[in-house]
Design a protein around this motif. Sequence first.
Motif, PDB file in Angstrom:
ATOM      1  N   TYR A  74     -21.720 -21.468 -31.332  1.00 30.84           N
ATOM      2  CA  TYR A  74     -22.902 -20.682 -30.963  1.00 30.84           C
ATOM      3  C   TYR A  74     -23.944 -21.625 -30.383  1.00 30.84           C
ATOM      4  CZ  TYR A  74     -24.553 -22.397 -35.523  1.00 30.84           C
ATOM      5  OH  TYR A  74     -24.889 -23.189 -36.582  1.00 30.84           O
ATOM      6  N   GLY A  75     -24.922 -21.051 -29.724  1.00 29.44           N
ATOM      7  CA  GLY A  75     -26.018 -21.862 -29.215  1.00 29.44           C
ATOM      8  C   GLY A  75     -26.095 -21.906 -27.714  1.00 29.44           C
ATOM      9  N   ASN A  76     -26.192 -23.144 -27.176  1.00 30.34           N
ATOM     10  CA  ASN A  76     -26.589 -23.407 -25.797  1.00 30.34           C
ATOM     11  C   ASN A  76     -28.015 -22.915 -25.583  1.00 30.34           C
ATOM     12  OD1 ASN A  76     -25.543 -24.943 -23.762  1.00 30.34           O
ATOM     13  ND2 ASN A  76     -24.907 -23.208 -22.526  1.00 30.34           N
ATOM     14  N   TRP A  77     -28.826 -23.177 -26.601  1.00 36.31           N
ATOM     15  CA  TRP A  77     -30.232 -22.800 -26.574  1.00 36.31           C
ATOM     16  C   TRP A  77     -31.088 -24.001 -26.198  1.00 36.31           C
ATOM     17  CZ3 TRP A  77     -29.015 -21.514 -32.254  1.00 36.31           C
ATOM     18  CH2 TRP A  77     -28.272 -20.337 -32.336  1.00 36.31           C
ATOM     19  N   PRO A  78     -32.283 -23.765 -25.642  1.00 41.03           N
ATOM     20  CA  PRO A  78     -33.220 -24.881 -25.433  1.00 41.03           C
ATOM     21  C   PRO A  78     -33.466 -25.624 -26.740  1.00 41.03           C
ATOM     22  CG  PRO A  78     -33.982 -22.904 -24.307  1.00 41.03           C
ATOM     23  CD  PRO A  78     -32.812 -22.483 -25.148  1.00 41.03           C
ATOM     24  N   ALA A  79     -33.451 -26.945 -26.696  1.00 44.20           N
ATOM     25  CA  ALA A  79     -33.628 -27.742 -27.909  1.00 44.20           C
ATOM     26  C   ALA A  79     -35.004 -27.513 -28.512  1.00 44.20           C
ATOM     27  CB  ALA A  79     -33.438 -29.218 -27.591  1.00 44.20           C
ATOM     28  N   PRO A  80     -35.093 -27.209 -29.804  1.00 40.10           N
ATOM     29  CA  PRO A  80     -36.396 -27.000 -30.447  1.00 40.10           C
ATOM     30  C   PRO A  80     -37.258 -28.260 -30.399  1.00 40.10           C
ATOM     31  CG  PRO A  80     -34.608 -26.147 -31.814  1.00 40.10           C
ATOM     32  CD  PRO A  80     -33.970 -26.947 -30.735  1.00 40.10           C
ATOM     33  N   VAL A  81     -38.530 -28.090 -30.078  1.00 40.74           N
ATOM     34  CA  VAL A  81     -39.470 -29.207 -30.005  1.00 40.74           C
ATOM     35  C   VAL A  81     -40.092 -29.485 -31.372  1.00 40.74           C
ATOM     36  CG1 VAL A  81     -41.581 -30.062 -28.930  1.00 40.74           C
ATOM     37  CG2 VAL A  81     -39.957 -28.717 -27.587  1.00 40.74           C
ATOM     38  N   HIS A  82     -40.252 -28.433 -32.172  1.00 41.32           N
ATOM     39  CA  HIS A  82     -40.918 -28.565 -33.463  1.00 41.32           C
ATOM     40  C   HIS A  82     -40.024 -28.141 -34.625  1.00 41.32           C
ATOM     41  CE1 HIS A  82     -44.550 -29.226 -31.158  1.00 41.32           C
ATOM     42  NE2 HIS A  82     -44.392 -28.077 -30.542  1.00 41.32           N
ATOM     43  N   GLY A  83     -38.680 -28.197 -34.457  1.00 38.89           N
ATOM     44  CA  GLY A  83     -37.794 -27.717 -35.507  1.00 38.89           C
ATOM     45  C   GLY A  83     -37.909 -26.191 -35.590  1.00 38.89           C
ATOM     46  N   PRO A  84     -37.578 -25.567 -36.724  1.00 37.44           N
ATOM     47  CA  PRO A  84     -37.092 -26.198 -37.951  1.00 37.44           C
ATOM     48  C   PRO A  84     -35.608 -26.508 -37.917  1.00 37.44           C
ATOM     49  CG  PRO A  84     -37.254 -23.835 -38.281  1.00 37.44           C
ATOM     50  CD  PRO A  84     -37.767 -24.105 -36.898  1.00 37.44           C
ATOM     51  N   GLN A  85     -34.920 -26.082 -36.829  1.00 38.59           N
ATOM     52  CA  GLN A  85     -33.480 -26.293 -36.745  1.00 38.59           C
ATOM     53  C   GLN A  85     -33.153 -27.416 -35.774  1.00 38.59           C
ATOM     54  OE1 GLN A  85     -31.951 -22.526 -35.460  1.00 38.59           O
ATOM     55  NE2 GLN A  85     -31.995 -21.608 -37.506  1.00 38.59           N
ATOM     56  N   MET A  86     -32.357 -28.355 -36.195  1.00 39.56           N
ATOM     57  CA  MET A  86     -31.624 -29.318 -35.374  1.00 39.56           C
ATOM     58  C   MET A  86     -32.450 -30.408 -34.706  1.00 39.56           C
ATOM     59  SD  MET A  86     -28.752 -26.730 -33.775  1.00 39.56           S
ATOM     60  CE  MET A  86     -29.848 -25.333 -33.559  1.00 39.56           C
ATOM     61  N   SER A  87     -33.595 -30.111 -34.094  1.00 40.25           N
ATOM     62  CA  SER A  87     -34.301 -31.150 -33.349  1.00 40.25           C
ATOM     63  C   SER A  87     -35.803 -30.942 -33.384  1.00 40.25           C
ATOM     64  CB  SER A  87     -33.830 -31.176 -31.890  1.00 40.25           C
ATOM     65  OG  SER A  87     -34.193 -29.980 -31.214  1.00 40.25           O
ATOM     66  N   MET A  88     -36.511 -32.060 -33.189  1.00 41.27           N
ATOM     67  CA  MET A  88     -37.958 -32.014 -33.012  1.00 41.27           C
ATOM     68  C   MET A  88     -38.427 -33.368 -32.484  1.00 41.27           C
ATOM     69  SD  MET A  88     -39.294 -32.203 -36.991  1.00 41.27           S
ATOM     70  CE  MET A  88     -40.979 -31.880 -36.505  1.00 41.27           C
ATOM     71  N   LEU A  89     -39.588 -33.363 -31.841  1.00 42.26           N
ATOM     72  CA  LEU A  89     -40.214 -34.598 -31.409  1.00 42.26           C
ATOM     73  C   LEU A  89     -41.083 -35.125 -32.542  1.00 42.26           C
ATOM     74  CD1 LEU A  89     -41.203 -33.667 -27.743  1.00 42.26           C
ATOM     75  CD2 LEU A  89     -39.386 -35.215 -28.471  1.00 42.26           C
ATOM     76  N   VAL A  90     -40.940 -36.417 -32.851  1.00 47.48           N
ATOM     77  CA  VAL A  90     -41.671 -37.011 -33.966  1.00 47.48           C
ATOM     78  C   VAL A  90     -42.308 -38.321 -33.512  1.00 47.48           C
ATOM     79  CG1 VAL A  90     -40.159 -36.000 -35.710  1.00 47.48           C
ATOM     80  CG2 VAL A  90     -39.635 -38.265 -34.797  1.00 47.48           C
ATOM     81  N   ASN A  91     -43.302 -38.762 -34.238  1.00 49.04           N
ATOM     82  CA  ASN A  91     -43.892 -40.076 -34.017  1.00 49.04           C
ATOM     83  C   ASN A  91     -43.181 -41.076 -34.916  1.00 49.04           C
ATOM     84  OD1 ASN A  91     -45.880 -39.400 -32.077  1.00 49.04           O
ATOM     85  ND2 ASN A  91     -47.120 -38.494 -33.701  1.00 49.04           N
ATOM     86  N   ALA A  92     -42.444 -42.004 -34.311  1.00 48.85           N
ATOM     87  CA  ALA A  92     -41.725 -43.016 -35.077  1.00 48.85           C
ATOM     88  C   ALA A  92     -42.702 -44.038 -35.632  1.00 48.85           C
ATOM     89  CB  ALA A  92     -40.687 -43.704 -34.175  1.00 48.85           C
ATOM     90  N   GLU A  93     -42.220 -44.874 -36.545  1.00 51.36           N
ATOM     91  CA  GLU A  93     -43.078 -45.889 -37.152  1.00 51.36           C
ATOM     92  C   GLU A  93     -43.619 -46.872 -36.121  1.00 51.36           C
ATOM     93  OE1 GLU A  93     -41.096 -47.802 -40.333  1.00 51.36           O
ATOM     94  OE2 GLU A  93     -40.909 -46.001 -41.571  1.00 51.36           O
ATOM     95  N   THR A  94     -42.924 -47.002 -34.995  1.00 54.90           N
ATOM     96  CA  THR A  94     -43.382 -47.905 -33.946  1.00 54.90           C
ATOM     97  C   THR A  94     -44.582 -47.348 -33.202  1.00 54.90           C
ATOM     98  OG1 THR A  94     -41.854 -46.872 -32.372  1.00 54.90           O
ATOM     99  CG2 THR A  94     -41.051 -48.781 -33.602  1.00 54.90           C
ATOM    100  N   GLY A  95     -44.922 -46.082 -33.460  1.00 49.56           N
ATOM    101  CA  GLY A  95     -46.015 -45.441 -32.752  1.00 49.56           C
ATOM    102  C   GLY A  95     -45.565 -44.653 -31.546  1.00 49.56           C
ATOM    103  N   ASP A  96     -44.287 -44.832 -31.148  1.00 45.15           N
ATOM    104  CA  ASP A  96     -43.742 -44.099 -30.010  1.00 45.15           C
ATOM    105  C   ASP A  96     -43.209 -42.751 -30.465  1.00 45.15           C
ATOM    106  OD1 ASP A  96     -44.229 -46.249 -28.332  1.00 45.15           O
ATOM    107  OD2 ASP A  96     -42.281 -47.165 -28.759  1.00 45.15           O
ATOM    108  N   GLN A  97     -43.243 -41.791 -29.553  1.00 49.78           N
ATOM    109  CA  GLN A  97     -42.633 -40.502 -29.839  1.00 49.78           C
ATOM    110  C   GLN A  97     -41.129 -40.607 -29.615  1.00 49.78           C
ATOM    111  OE1 GLN A  97     -44.759 -36.543 -29.357  1.00 49.78           O
ATOM    112  NE2 GLN A  97     -43.534 -36.600 -27.498  1.00 49.78           N
ATOM    113  N   ALA A  98     -40.353 -39.949 -30.460  1.00 46.80           N
ATOM    114  CA  ALA A  98     -38.895 -40.034 -30.387  1.00 46.80           C
ATOM    115  C   ALA A  98     -38.292 -38.671 -30.678  1.00 46.80           C
ATOM    116  CB  ALA A  98     -38.369 -41.075 -31.370  1.00 46.80           C
ATOM    117  N   LEU A  99     -37.004 -38.549 -30.380  1.00 45.65           N
ATOM    118  CA  LEU A  99     -36.246 -37.340 -30.689  1.00 45.65           C
ATOM    119  C   LEU A  99     -35.638 -37.475 -32.066  1.00 45.65           C
ATOM    120  CD1 LEU A  99     -34.748 -34.647 -29.910  1.00 45.65           C
ATOM    121  CD2 LEU A  99     -32.907 -36.123 -29.053  1.00 45.65           C
ATOM    122  N   SER A 100     -35.956 -36.569 -32.980  1.00 46.59           N
ATOM    123  CA  SER A 100     -35.301 -36.502 -34.286  1.00 46.59           C
ATOM    124  C   SER A 100     -34.241 -35.410 -34.209  1.00 46.59           C
ATOM    125  CB  SER A 100     -36.323 -36.176 -35.376  1.00 46.59           C
ATOM    126  OG  SER A 100     -35.698 -36.112 -36.645  1.00 46.59           O
TER     127      SER A 100
END
Length: 350
Positions: A74-100
């Motif tokens: 199932y799926g082939n949906w646009p990747a979630p930016v804020h979750g709650p399922q599968m993916s989100m953009l986060v601020n890593a400890e380095t200060g850079d934004q990353a894909l979780s």
Amino acid sequence: NQDDDSCFYTILGCMDASADNFNPDANQDDDSCTYPPAEGGRIAFTEDFSSSSLGPWYVYVNQYNTAGNWVGWYGNWPAPVHGPQMSMLVNAETGDQALSFWSNYDDPASASLLIETNIYRGFTLSAEEVGSYTASFTARAPETLQCGSTNPNNGASGGTCSAFVKVIHSSTYELLLFESVDTTSASQDGERFSFDFTITSPLVGHIYQIGFMNTATQYAPTGLMYDDIKVEAAGGGDASSPPPPAEEQDYPPTTADMKCDGTTAQERDVASACDDRLFATSPNPFTGEGYYTIDMRCLTGSLVGCVGASGCRLCHTEPDGYAGHSSYAKCPSCVCEKFGMDREACLPTA
């Protein structure tokens, strides 16, 4: 004493008309093709996930039963930016934004099925994309529930993570190309990973995907963060080099712990259970995927390819013409004997 013109001679050479060294007289391909520098087309790109969107990225899930058989997707949906399922953009400890990115734990089937979660960007290949490429990126483990660790709530482990390139047939959906690099062991400090792949002219017109995947069952942890992706022509602009020869491909080590038959009663019981569970999965001789051994270390620990805590461990064969990487260890020779494969597609145990 009269020749009837029935003689046939094998002429080895490159049979891909798009290659620099195409031999129009060849009647047997010898994997010697070299390609002009890739124009890149849509394949070459960089991504640092600094925007507020995951616009070109999509997610989908494949489900497999305990026997390893595919049962649905199932799926082939646009990747979630804020979750709650599968993916989100986060601020890593380095200060850079990353894909979780993590498994779809909201799928109720996670309790009983093997869930393969994919995030990718892709398109249909055109002639300008023929050539060889290198993909590189940074993978970083989160502080908790990182890929390959143990779920503190139920003890589940054995989750795997990797980056991949796939080319899928546009009509039959057969997997035409699969290259990957295992990222399960990425540290919290972050590590740089890379792998190579080649797009040949027979792949033009088919579906190209590049991205990340994870596999888990019973809610095993799969958390990882990805950043600073770069895909470029191999050699920094020269895409004329062919893939490395098969014996130099990247696999985890094959060891004597990987067996086909047991020497103790417990090993024989595990071998029988693995056959009951996995033998009907119809391994794919073209991609080398779906073969297995017994590995008693899987009963108490987490190794790449372990099917839960069953003692069964997936491995990879290297069929003729295969040039790539695999997250799984290369199968020992007993696997080729068991499945009737050429022994050259397997390795003797160390």
